[in-house]
Design an enzyme around this catalytic site. Sequence first.
Site, PDB file in Angstrom:
ATOM      1  N   LYS A   8       0.836  -1.210   0.000  1.00 53.20           N
ATOM      2  CA  LYS A   8       0.000   0.000   0.000  1.00 53.20           C
ATOM      3  C   LYS A   8       0.872   1.262   0.000  1.00 53.20           C
ATOM      4  O   LYS A   8       0.622   2.192  -0.753  1.00 53.20           O
ATOM      5  CB  LYS A   8      -0.931   0.026   1.225  1.00 53.20           C
ATOM      6  N   ARG A  83      -9.902   1.227   7.979  1.00 57.30           N
ATOM      7  CA  ARG A  83      -9.546  -0.124   8.389  1.00 57.30           C
ATOM      8  C   ARG A  83     -10.636  -0.793   9.218  1.00 57.30           C
ATOM      9  O   ARG A  83     -10.478  -1.946   9.625  1.00 57.30           O
ATOM     10  CB  ARG A  83      -8.313  -0.034   9.274  1.00 57.30           C
ATOM     11  N   ARG A 122      11.565  -6.653   5.577  1.00 51.60           N
ATOM     12  CA  ARG A 122      11.593  -5.197   5.392  1.00 51.60           C
ATOM     13  C   ARG A 122      12.498  -4.523   6.424  1.00 51.60           C
ATOM     14  O   ARG A 122      12.492  -4.875   7.594  1.00 51.60           O
ATOM     15  CB  ARG A 122      10.173  -4.640   5.540  1.00 51.60           C
ATOM     16  N   ARG A 152      11.129  -2.566  11.669  1.00 50.20           N
ATOM     17  CA  ARG A 152       9.996  -1.920  12.316  1.00 50.20           C
ATOM     18  C   ARG A 152       9.589  -2.774  13.509  1.00 50.20           C
ATOM     19  O   ARG A 152       9.582  -3.995  13.414  1.00 50.20           O
ATOM     20  CB  ARG A 152       8.826  -1.832  11.310  1.00 50.20           C
ATOM     21  N   ARG A 163      -1.010  -8.893  13.323  1.00 51.51           N
ATOM     22  CA  ARG A 163      -1.513  -7.895  12.359  1.00 51.51           C
ATOM     23  C   ARG A 163      -2.363  -8.564  11.284  1.00 51.51           C
ATOM     24  O   ARG A 163      -3.389  -8.030  10.868  1.00 51.51           O
ATOM     25  CB  ARG A 163      -0.345  -7.138  11.719  1.00 51.51           C
TER      26      ARG A 163
HETATM   27  P1  AP5 Z   1       4.819  -1.642   1.863  1.00 46.77           P
HETATM   28  O1  AP5 Z   1       4.605  -0.804   0.660  1.00 46.77           O
HETATM   29  O2  AP5 Z   1       5.462  -1.028   3.066  1.00 46.77           O
HETATM   30  O3  AP5 Z   1       3.445  -2.392   2.247  1.00 46.77           O
HETATM   31  P2  AP5 Z   1       2.212  -1.892   3.096  1.00 46.77           P
HETATM   32  O4  AP5 Z   1       1.008  -2.567   2.544  1.00 46.77           O
HETATM   33  O5  AP5 Z   1       2.199  -0.394   3.170  1.00 46.77           O
HETATM   34  O6  AP5 Z   1       2.619  -2.562   4.474  1.00 46.77           O
HETATM   35  P3  AP5 Z   1       2.528  -2.042   5.951  1.00 46.77           P
HETATM   36  O7  AP5 Z   1       3.181  -3.121   6.779  1.00 46.77           O
HETATM   37  O8  AP5 Z   1       3.082  -0.663   6.116  1.00 46.77           O
HETATM   38  O9  AP5 Z   1       0.991  -2.034   6.158  1.00 46.77           O
HETATM   39  P4  AP5 Z   1       0.217  -2.147   7.453  1.00 46.77           P
HETATM   40  O10 AP5 Z   1      -1.162  -1.974   6.932  1.00 46.77           O
HETATM   41  O11 AP5 Z   1       0.430  -3.330   8.306  1.00 46.77           O
HETATM   42  O12 AP5 Z   1       0.847  -0.963   8.317  1.00 46.77           O
HETATM   43  P5  AP5 Z   1       0.511   0.557   8.484  1.00 46.77           P
HETATM   44  O13 AP5 Z   1       1.789   1.297   8.424  1.00 46.77           O
HETATM   45  O14 AP5 Z   1      -0.602   1.009   7.601  1.00 46.77           O
HETATM   46  O15 AP5 Z   1       5.654  -2.933   1.418  1.00 46.77           O
HETATM   47  C1  AP5 Z   1       6.061  -3.914   2.369  1.00 46.77           C
HETATM   48  C2  AP5 Z   1       7.483  -4.399   2.004  1.00 46.77           C
HETATM   49  O16 AP5 Z   1       7.434  -5.087   0.745  1.00 46.77           O
HETATM   50  C3  AP5 Z   1       8.504  -3.273   1.824  1.00 46.77           C
HETATM   51  O17 AP5 Z   1       9.771  -3.711   2.250  1.00 46.77           O
HETATM   52  C4  AP5 Z   1       8.494  -3.014   0.305  1.00 46.77           C
HETATM   53  O18 AP5 Z   1       9.717  -2.467  -0.150  1.00 46.77           O
HETATM   54  C5  AP5 Z   1       8.261  -4.429  -0.221  1.00 46.77           C
HETATM   55  N1  AP5 Z   1       7.518  -4.456  -1.479  1.00 46.77           N
HETATM   56  C6  AP5 Z   1       6.481  -3.659  -1.858  1.00 46.77           C
HETATM   57  N2  AP5 Z   1       6.033  -4.017  -3.070  1.00 46.77           N
HETATM   58  C7  AP5 Z   1       6.802  -5.066  -3.476  1.00 46.77           C
HETATM   59  C8  AP5 Z   1       6.828  -5.881  -4.646  1.00 46.77           C
HETATM   60  N3  AP5 Z   1       5.960  -5.658  -5.659  1.00 46.77           N
HETATM   61  N4  AP5 Z   1       7.734  -6.880  -4.719  1.00 46.77           N
HETATM   62  C9  AP5 Z   1       8.619  -7.102  -3.682  1.00 46.77           C
HETATM   63  N5  AP5 Z   1       8.658  -6.361  -2.559  1.00 46.77           N
HETATM   64  C10 AP5 Z   1       7.755  -5.356  -2.459  1.00 46.77           C
HETATM   65  O19 AP5 Z   1      -0.068   0.569   9.974  1.00 46.77           O
HETATM   66  C11 AP5 Z   1       0.768   0.264  11.074  1.00 46.77           C
HETATM   67  C12 AP5 Z   1      -0.043   0.288  12.364  1.00 46.77           C
HETATM   68  O20 AP5 Z   1      -0.606   1.608  12.555  1.00 46.77           O
HETATM   69  C13 AP5 Z   1      -1.264  -0.643  12.428  1.00 46.77           C
HETATM   70  O21 AP5 Z   1      -0.900  -1.961  12.811  1.00 46.77           O
HETATM   71  C14 AP5 Z   1      -2.134   0.066  13.468  1.00 46.77           C
HETATM   72  O22 AP5 Z   1      -1.641  -0.152  14.760  1.00 46.77           O
HETATM   73  C15 AP5 Z   1      -1.920   1.518  13.114  1.00 46.77           C
HETATM   74  N6  AP5 Z   1      -2.893   2.026  12.130  1.00 46.77           N
HETATM   75  C16 AP5 Z   1      -2.599   2.499  10.881  1.00 46.77           C
HETATM   76  N7  AP5 Z   1      -3.735   2.879  10.241  1.00 46.77           N
HETATM   77  C17 AP5 Z   1      -4.751   2.647  11.115  1.00 46.77           C
HETATM   78  C18 AP5 Z   1      -6.160   2.810  11.013  1.00 46.77           C
HETATM   79  N8  AP5 Z   1      -6.739   3.284   9.900  1.00 46.77           N
HETATM   80  N9  AP5 Z   1      -6.913   2.455  12.081  1.00 46.77           N
HETATM   81  C19 AP5 Z   1      -6.335   1.964  13.223  1.00 46.77           C
HETATM   82  N10 AP5 Z   1      -5.011   1.777  13.369  1.00 46.77           N
HETATM   83  C20 AP5 Z   1      -4.224   2.121  12.320  1.00 46.77           C
END
Ligand code: AP5
Length: 207
Positions: A8, A83, A122, A152, A163
Amino acid sequence: MGPPGAGKGTQGELLAERLGVPRYATGDILRRAVREQTELGREARRFVEAGELVPDDVVLGIVEEALARPEAGEGFVLDGFPRTVHQAEALAGIVEESGESLDAVLYLTVSEEELLRRLTGRRVCAECGTVTRPSDAAEGECPACGGTLVQREDDRPETVRRRLRVYRERTEPVLAWYDRSDVPVHRVDGEGPIGEVQARIRERLAS
Ligand code: AP5
């Protein structure tokens, strides 16, 4: 939308750049607040680090504030929000009140095996926040600034499993909610080279 590690952030950043609009990633905003030990950070820390969702009212406050900024007036990309069904309902209200509408929901599909590979591999730069892929991280230093790469807090295997469970229980129902709404939902294969995934996204948005 998409499970943890679906890409994402990676794809949202490319898309926002391409469209010339801001990207608001609730995860990034919360992690920054934790790092800077602001009041929001102190409130959110235990949830973020445990892989649990931060309470809806806290996250809605962040999004309302972001969408009220002048630069969001021409459009925006939301990453990691909504979410929960409650967040989706609240977003619908905010958008309706502004007289606008959501153009699309993008959902990235990735196998669980690949998600685990991406998340546990990552590394992020402690200095500039650049996110690296597992293969780049093997180099040991940030490709953008040469800073130190760290894991992280929520990318440890046991937290990743939590998660994914939270995602299935709380966020998958949001997709079903959008399927029943007027907003077009595009499911896009999130596996393969980053550029190819982005090309698929643009193709779907143009169709
Ligand atoms: P990346 O692009 O970082 O993936 P992502 O989907 O953004 O993954 P996240 O782990 O950041 O998502 P998440 O939803 O768990 O965490 P968030 O930060 O939103 O890619 C992942 C890895 O793969 C990277 O190393 C990248 O380089 C690699 N990659 C990407 N594309 C690739 C490809 N095509 N091929 C190979 N490698 C690739 O949320 C974190 C925390 O915040 C949550 O757990 C929660 O506690 C809180 N939070 C955030 N939003 C909310 C909400 N709306 N409500 C409540 N709590 C929230």
